[in-house]
Write an enzyme that holds these catalytic residues in place. Sequence first.
Site, PDB file in Angstrom:
ATOM      1  N   ASP A 440      -2.201  -4.949  -4.976  1.00  0.00           N
ATOM      2  CA  ASP A 440      -2.426  -5.348  -3.588  1.00  0.00           C
ATOM      3  C   ASP A 440      -3.855  -4.976  -3.209  1.00  0.00           C
ATOM      4  OD1 ASP A 440      -2.463  -5.747  -0.858  1.00  0.00           O
ATOM      5  OD2 ASP A 440      -0.499  -4.848  -0.493  1.00  0.00           O
ATOM      6  N   HIS A 441      -4.681  -5.986  -3.014  1.00  0.00           N
ATOM      7  CA  HIS A 441      -6.108  -5.727  -2.776  1.00  0.00           C
ATOM      8  C   HIS A 441      -6.392  -5.181  -1.379  1.00  0.00           C
ATOM      9  CE1 HIS A 441      -9.995  -5.657  -4.341  1.00  0.00           C
ATOM     10  NE2 HIS A 441     -10.353  -6.918  -4.268  1.00  0.00           N
TER      11      HIS A 441
END
Length: 470
Positions: A440-441
């Site tokens: 999850d950036h």
Amino acid sequence: MTTMTQASVREFKMPDVGEGLTEAEILKWYVKPGDTVTDGQVVCEVETAKAAVELPIPYDGVVRDLHFPEGTTVDVGTSIIAVDVSGGTAATGTAAAVEAPAEVPAAPTAAAPAEEKKSVGSGRQPVLVGYGVATSSTKRRPRKGPEVAVAQASTALRTELNGHAPVAADTPRPLAKPPVRKLAKDLGVDLTTVTPSGPDGVITREDVHAAVAPPAPEPVTAPAVSVPPAPVPAYDAARETRIPIKGVRKATAQAMIGSAFTAPHVTEFVTVDVTRTMKLVEELKQDKEFAGLRVNPLLLIAKALLAAIRRNPDINASWDETAQEIVLKHYVNLGIAAATPRGLIVPNIKDAHAKTLPQLAESLGELVSTAREGKTSPAAMQAGTVTITNVGVFGVDTGTPILNPGESAILAVGSIKLQPWVHKGKVKPRQVTTLALSFDHRLVDGELGSKVLADVAAILEQPKRLITWA
């Protein structure tokens, strides 16, 4: 004939066997009407969006009715089985009378004014069970007094003068001079429908004449062309099979859509020589400490990921959109994606970070066996933090996995194959695999994600690093 009272029959309702589940499908009944059941006895198996679960009955008695057949999806809170707890053995035919809903008392009629008056006088309102206090429908008739007579006479006088019915009290009276009002009366025009054009909203003679002018002709339009709907292709059962979307597959689809369109995914790849890891797997299989345990490459890959998380703890987190916080987890519930006949499920090993290698092997074995039998509980699939999906068992090199909802990272492991590899300056056949890490950036940047993936690869290339890193 033996009869039963309503109080002797207990209705067992579909429970919420997970967190926030709204329905479940009845897979199989283990009892039938007339069977005697005891407290804790399993009466049916149901499938929720997360797992197949056996339901025990919470009391002793005799089964009177199964409200739904197998294959029916039932909402949580709906009664699914009726049990007579009185200890009697009344015939099944009497159960119908028990299952019938209680008769609702009829509304009070004019024939019972004394009883109604008594209820009101005692200060108590009649109550319908489950619906609260009944609202009284008694209304008092208004009395005609002098004021009413005067008002009616005034209304008649205004009607005669204006030529139309009076305007409601809350509607302003149209402004117009007496000659204009007479003109409106002669032409049959209701002044309340006329749009005034005079100063201060006064209706003029021209306004009245405009109100009686014939309406402009409507433009002629071409008749609408009816376009028949496109024919729906006929369903050929010999050429197609339709499978209802429900249970685990439906929940997985919804979760994946939510994850893919909520968390910005980034996936990185690395190809690594795992020859030494494969040799270590063969050695551990011969170790007495691992006797009877499942030892395979996935075991060491899981241990390598746990070691990488320990070195980079920020990867083990989740994004709380509601609170606008990043939640760092000081524990690792390691999810293992498992393909089952019911669909893909992701049970997790609770507190995997605290387990030794033999303990981790034992937990992995139990997880896989339970999943294959379809007995994974909903609790085993909740609160995961990081997941591993092993697509290599299908001969696939790697993939771009989608995050399990609520997690920040997922590691995909590809197939391990003999490939030409430069080892110590020479090209040799080596055991090679490709790893893919999606994260999850929002909370994991490229540096952190790269460090975790590089650490996993380094351990699998040199498994002795587990001694100092784990």
